[in-house]
Design a protein around this motif. Structure first.
Motif, PDB file in Angstrom:
ATOM      1  N   SER A  75       1.173   3.963  -3.078  1.00 54.12           N
ATOM      2  CA  SER A  75       0.940   5.386  -2.867  1.00 54.12           C
ATOM      3  C   SER A  75       2.122   6.214  -3.356  1.00 54.12           C
ATOM      4  CB  SER A  75       0.684   5.656  -1.385  1.00 54.12           C
ATOM      5  OG  SER A  75       0.554   7.035  -1.145  1.00 54.12           O
ATOM      6  N   ASN A 108       2.136   8.829  -6.935  1.00 55.21           N
ATOM      7  CA  ASN A 108       2.468  10.249  -6.846  1.00 55.21           C
ATOM      8  C   ASN A 108       3.808  10.598  -7.468  1.00 55.21           C
ATOM      9  OD1 ASN A 108       0.188  11.431  -5.233  1.00 55.21           O
ATOM     10  ND2 ASN A 108       0.798   9.781  -3.855  1.00 55.21           N
ATOM     11  N   GLU A 122       0.827  -1.204   0.000  1.00 60.31           N
ATOM     12  CA  GLU A 122       0.000   0.000   0.000  1.00 60.31           C
ATOM     13  C   GLU A 122       0.865   1.259   0.000  1.00 60.31           C
ATOM     14  OE1 GLU A 122      -3.421  -1.600  -0.734  1.00 60.31           O
ATOM     15  OE2 GLU A 122      -3.352   0.528  -0.189  1.00 60.31           O
ATOM     16  N   ARG A 123       1.941   1.217   0.773  1.00 62.27           N
ATOM     17  CA  ARG A 123       2.858   2.366   0.791  1.00 62.27           C
ATOM     18  C   ARG A 123       3.580   2.492  -0.545  1.00 62.27           C
ATOM     19  NH1 ARG A 123       8.125   2.138   2.061  1.00 62.27           N
ATOM     20  NH2 ARG A 123       7.858   0.168   3.222  1.00 62.27           N
TER      21      ARG A 123
END
Length: 283
Positions: A21, A25, A17-18
């Motif tokens: 993310s 970006n 998940e990190r």
């Protein structure tokens, strides 16, 4: 599988998940179709021993090429296991594959974030737009986004493209296809629904892939025009582009979009604010 399988959840959750993310970006992150590269597992992607080592597995052997082949077969099993386990654990698609950029073996995530758009990637559009004619190149444009620029001098009256073909369908049919298909296309949704020419009676001449044509920006003082004169030889399914005035190298090609018989209500749509209707003299 004849070996003790690893656990995808232990290896990748919750860190994925990190990673996801951070990658979403990062404007320079790599895409493979609509799969986003979120983690480099090993930069020695062509060394099966290094890939197997990452998953705590031993290579089949190191004696000859046949051993490497068996190791790559094992890697295929790993790819399938990761996909199936991560889908079951997260409800999302993660895949293992090799980078086309640097050959690394990576974890990829199917990015369905519609804020990211493949048509904003210059390398992507240059690679995947069909060239209709030579002597032109897609570049960043001062008019809007990307534009099509001359690589040589073009003279008034030249016909750089004598065939803009496609499928004839109504504007309503086209919109319905877009509504049904676009959500499943991820960051490439605009790549397949951005190119058409308006025909009379609310009909469109639509193309299912991008060409040079869709990167020609609008101008009220254009140097190109779309000609309907070539319809007969193409059974009503093609148009042509004609140079209106001399175009110098590095000058941007432009069209007046308003001169096509645009569908009803087109000027009221949010994405057509830069256009104003034009009254054409009767034929």
């Amino acid at each position: 599988m004849k070996y003790q399988p690893f656990d995808s959840g232990v290896l990748f959750i919750p860190a994925c998940e990190r990673w996801k993310s951070e990658a979403v970006n990062d404007p320079d992150q790599e895409y493979l179709g609509d799969m986003l590269r979120i983690r480099t597992l090993t930069r020695k992607g062509q060394a099966p021993a290094d890939i197997l080592h990452y998953f705590g597995l031993q290579p089949v052997g190191l004696a000859n090429a046949a051993d490497d082949d068996r190791s790559f077969d094992r890697i295929g099993d790993i790819q399938l296991q990761v996909f199936e386990e991560m889908l079951a654990l997260t409800g999302e698609e993660y895949r293992l594959d090799w980078s086309r950029r640097d050959g690394a073996f990576c974890l990829w995530y199917r990015d369905r974030d519609h804020r990211r758009d493949a048509t904003r990637d210059l390398l992507f559009v240059r690679t995947n737009a069909k060239a209709l004619f030579g002597g032109a190149e897609i570049r960043n444009s001062p008019v809007h986004g990307f534009g099509l620029f001359a690589l040589r001098k073009w003279s008034a009256g030249e016909v750089p493209c004598g065939r803009l073909d496609g499928q004839v369908l109504s504007h309503d049919e086209y919109e319905q296809l877009q509504l049904r298909m676009a959500p499943a296309l991820g960051r490439m949704r605009h790549f397949f629904f951005m190119e058409w020419n308006a025909l009379p009676d609310d009909m469109l001449l639509a193309r299912p892939f991008r060409t040079f044509y869709s990167f020609i920006n609008h101008s009220p003082n254009p140097n190109l025009k779309v000609s309907f004169d070539g319809l007969a030889p193409c059974m009503g399914n093609c148009l042509s582009l004609i140079i209106l005035r001399d175009i110098q190298p590095d000058e941007e090609f432009t069209l007046d979009y308003r001169l096509e018989p645009l569908p009803r209500g087109y000027f009221e749509t949010p994405y057509s604010g830069y256009l104003t209707p034009v009254d054409l003299p009767s034929a």
